[in-house]
Structure formats: structure tokens, C-alpha cells
Design an enzyme around this catalytic site. Structure first.
Site, PDB file in Angstrom:
ATOM      1  N   ILE A  41       1.094  -1.069   0.025  1.00 36.69           N
ATOM      2  CA  ILE A  41      -0.121  -0.209  -0.061  1.00 36.69           C
ATOM      3  C   ILE A  41       1.012   1.142  -0.180  1.00 36.69           C
ATOM      4  O   ILE A  41       1.409   1.424   1.085  1.00 36.69           O
ATOM      5  CB  ILE A  41      -1.003  -0.078   1.321  1.00 36.69           C
ATOM      6  CG1 ILE A  41      -1.913  -1.279   1.182  1.00 36.69           C
ATOM      7  CG2 ILE A  41      -1.875   1.113   1.328  1.00 36.69           C
ATOM      8  CD1 ILE A  41      -2.588  -1.336   2.412  1.00 36.69           C
ATOM      9  N   PRO A  42       1.001   1.798  -1.087  1.00 40.20           N
ATOM     10  CA  PRO A  42       2.277   2.663  -1.369  1.00 40.20           C
ATOM     11  C   PRO A  42       2.151   4.066  -0.820  1.00 40.20           C
ATOM     12  O   PRO A  42       2.215   5.092  -1.549  1.00 40.20           O
ATOM     13  CB  PRO A  42       2.300   2.821  -2.952  1.00 40.20           C
ATOM     14  CG  PRO A  42       0.894   2.365  -3.392  1.00 40.20           C
ATOM     15  CD  PRO A  42       0.487   1.487  -2.253  1.00 40.20           C
ATOM     16  N   CYS A  43       2.096   4.317   0.507  1.00 35.37           N
ATOM     17  CA  CYS A  43       2.139   5.456   1.168  1.00 35.37           C
ATOM     18  C   CYS A  43       3.123   6.573   0.732  1.00 35.37           C
ATOM     19  O   CYS A  43       3.085   7.756   0.982  1.00 35.37           O
ATOM     20  CB  CYS A  43       1.625   5.428   2.507  1.00 35.37           C
ATOM     21  SG  CYS A  43       2.781   4.449   3.703  1.00 35.37           S
ATOM     22  N   HIS A  44       4.233   5.692   0.542  1.00 36.78           N
ATOM     23  CA  HIS A  44       5.495   6.304  -0.118  1.00 36.78           C
ATOM     24  C   HIS A  44       5.535   7.410  -1.167  1.00 36.78           C
ATOM     25  O   HIS A  44       6.102   8.099  -1.439  1.00 36.78           O
ATOM     26  CB  HIS A  44       6.774   5.458  -0.040  1.00 36.78           C
ATOM     27  CG  HIS A  44       6.518   4.496  -1.037  1.00 36.78           C
ATOM     28  ND1 HIS A  44       5.851   3.409  -0.877  1.00 36.78           N
ATOM     29  CD2 HIS A  44       6.913   4.437  -2.464  1.00 36.78           C
ATOM     30  CE1 HIS A  44       5.711   2.684  -2.162  1.00 36.78           C
ATOM     31  NE2 HIS A  44       6.590   3.318  -2.997  1.00 36.78           N
TER      32      HIS A  44
END
Length: 359
Positions: A316-319
Site C-alpha cells: 500500500i504505497p503511502c511512500h
């Protein structure tokens, strides 16, 4: 000491060569089997990615690995101290026995001397070692649907309160909460950015975080309470799958992840995370962009809070969420990792091709 050990590459070479050079100073924990061995063990050697090297038997035991039956690291290493060897043999003969200081005294030994000898040799006291084994048996019995009272007596505890306290200390949950429920399993996954902790049940990954994230202990406690499960060391198919996909990701082969996830969270948080998952590899969005997608009047601040609650890093690419001015804002795994991930994904982005958004 762990920090005095040579590199993992050197130790793996010693493992392949079955070298006795690091006898008693280094041990290998095999993630796929859950056992730990001496480097000179004659058993078939594991793949490099399935090994963890440590300098203490106590560390092996406390992280849930059990001693190999072929090289017998406990008995062999303990042979350097006759006192330790004698008690280890007694423990091997009756691992379910409830040992006490009185038992040690009846063997003509001083409890303080035994405590120091085991800490010096194994990094863990004899009574803690015995208790760890009993509780491990009890955890399995409860996971199989056994009664709390039976597991309590099997572990050697006459007092329910004593058993409850010891069980909570080891597994982080009360015995009744684990009764008849599948345990959550946790293992480490090595990455170029440092180890990650993965927690999963038989079908879904519940957590994937870098091991040094400050919020990790809080996230684990929240996960245990939310699922009413205990977390123990071990592997399930989703952990194997996510490790394989992470290896492909870090090798630059793909940015896709298909492992089933159970991220938890509120309806709003799940909505934010779904929008994050739609950001193509190699691209970024601002918190304001995501806020407009989820139609929130709380704007970027609420999105940033939802990002911080994400417990499944990278997948889950919160970056991929940045400040409106293009700056790299906060990231639980550290800004240096966020920068590395974005640069890495820039190389993964297809050149000259139309990239469809993830559905």
C-alpha cells in the site's frame, strides 16, 4: 556478541562449508523450517534468503526458533560447561516438566550459579528456557481448540493467574482469547532497505513494516486486539508470497503485488489506501490530490493521518504521497527509505508506454 559477528555473507559461506570456526559464537536460524543450527550442521543447507544469523542461542529461542535435532545446538554447545550440559540433558528428557529453583537445589546446585552459567553460555536462564518450551506447547494446544485449563496444567501451572501472566508475557494475549482461534504468524523478510516484519494468517497479510519503525510495537498491539489473536514466530503461504513479490520488486522486475491483504482500518482509511494503490509505479500524488479523490472536507491533514495508519508498507504505497510543493514529507520507515523507494520505482516505470491505473 551480535555486533562482533562477521558479515552474513561470511557466515553463510561458513555454513555451506560446514565450518566449525564460529562454533558457539554464531548460529543460523532457518525461516522456512523454524529451526536453528550450528554452522557446522550436516543437514541440507537452506537458501541464503531463508537464513538469519545471530550470536546467541537465547536470541534464537526467544524469537521462536527451536533447536535442530541433527546438530543439537543446545546439547553440543552446553557441553563446554558440565553444569549446563547436565541440565540441558534433563530438560531434553522432560521438556514439559515445570522446573523451579527447588528442583535445582535438589540436584545439589546453587540457583544463582546456574543462572549465571546459562546466561553466559546460552544468553537465557535455565528456568526461562524451560518456561518458553512449556508455553510453546500450550500455545499449540490452545490454537487447536484445547481448553484453557488443560493447557494451563500441561504447561505446569497450578495457578490460573500465574499461567495467564506467563502466557501474556510470551504471546501478548490472554489464554482464553487464543482458545480455538488461529494464531497470527510473524517472520522477518530481508530487503535492501533492512529487515521487514510480516504478520499473516493462513490467507492474508495483516502487517508489513520495517523492523525499526517506532510505531511497530503499537501497531502489533493494535493488530492483536483487533483480531483477538496472538502473534507467534512462523510462516504461512501469504508470507512466502509477499517475500517472493518483494524480492521481484527490489530486483527491479515488477512493481505489482498480488498477495491478499487484510489492512484493517476505518472506512475512510481504506478509501485513502485504495487511492494510494491507484498511483502508478514511478509517479507520486500530493496529499491534496488524494483528498480530492476521496471527497473529504478535512483535506490533506486527514489523508496524512490515514497514511500514517497504514501498516502494510510498500504494497500500500503511502511512500508515493508527497507535499504539494514536491517535498518528501514524513514517512514511518524514514525519509531516506522514501527517497530510495521513489528513485527505485522511477527505474521501474515503463518508458514510452501508456500505464493504466490499478483497478
Amino acid at each position: 556478541m551480535l555486533f562482533d559477528l562477521p558479515s552474513d555473507e561470511t557466515l553463510y559461506d561458513a555454513l555451506i562449508a560446514r565450518s566449525s570456526e564460529y562454533e558457539g559464537a554464531a548460529f543460523v536460524c532457518v525461516k522456512t523450517t523454524g529451526v536453528f543450527c550450528r554452522l557446522s550442521c550436516p543437514a541440507r543447507k537452506p537458501k541464503r534468503e531463508n537464513t538469519i544469523f545471530v550470536g546467541s542461542i537465547g536470541t534464537c529461542l526467544e524469537t521462536g526458533f527451536r533447536p535442530c535435532q541433527r546438530c543439537r545446538p543446545l546439547a553440543t554447545f552446553g557441553a563446554k560447561d558440565p553444569l549446563v550440559e547436565d541440565l540441558l540433558q534433563a530438560l531434553e528428557a522432560a521438556p514439559e516438566r515445570r522446573w523451579s529453583e527447588d528442583d535445582i537445589v535438589r540436584r545439589g546446585l546453587d540457583p544463582s550459579t546456574v543462572r549465571r552459567a546459562f546466561k553466559r553460555s546460552l544468553g537465557i536462564t535455565f528456568l526461562d528456557l524451560a518456561r518458553h518450551r512449556r508455553l510453546g506447547l500450550a500455545a499449540r494446544q490452545l490454537a487447536d481448540g484445547g481448553r484453557v485449563i488443560d493447557a494451563q496444567l500441561e504447561a505446569g501451572y497450578e495457578s490460573p493467574s500465574g499461567f495467564r501472566a506467563a502466557f501474556q508475557n510470551l504471546l501478548g494475549d490472554a489464554p482464553a482469547a487464543a482458545q480455538g482461534r488461529a494464531l497470527l504468524f510473524s517472520d522477518w523478510i530481508e530487503t535492501p532497505l533492512g529487515p521487514m516484519v510480516a504478520v499473516a494468517d493462513a490467507t492474508h497479510v495483516h502487517l508489513l513494516e520495517f523492523h525499526d519503525r517506532k510505531a511497530l510495537p503499537t501497531e502489533l498491539e493494535k493488530l492483536k486486539k483487533g483480531t483477538r489473536s496472538a502473534i507467534v514466530s512462523g510462516r504461512t503461504a501469504p508470507i512466502d508470497q509477499i517475500e517472493s513479490e518483494l524480492n521481484a520488486y527490489f530486483a527491479g522486475k515488477t512493481g505489482a503485488f498480488e498477495t491478499p491483504l487484510a489492512p484493517g482500518g476505518t472506512a475512510f482509511e481504506r478509501n485513502v489506501w485504495a487511492q494510494l494503490a491507484k498511483i502508478p509505479v514511478g509517479e507520486t500524488r500530493s496529499y491534496g490530490d488524494i483528498a480530492r479523490e476521496v471527497d473529504t472536507i478535512q483535506a490533506a491533514r486527514a489523508v496524512a493521518k490515514a497514511n500514517g495508519s497504514n501498516r502494510i508498507a510498500i504494497v500500500i504505497p503511502c511512500h508515493r504521497c508527497i507535499g504539494s510543493d514536491g517535498s518528501l514529507t514524513g514517512y514511518g520507515g524514514g525519509l531516506w527509505r522514501k527517497q530510495w523507494l521513489l528513485r527505485h520505482e522511477g527505474k521501474l516505470k515503463p518508458k514510452g508506454l501508456f500505464v493504466e491505473e490499478m483497478q
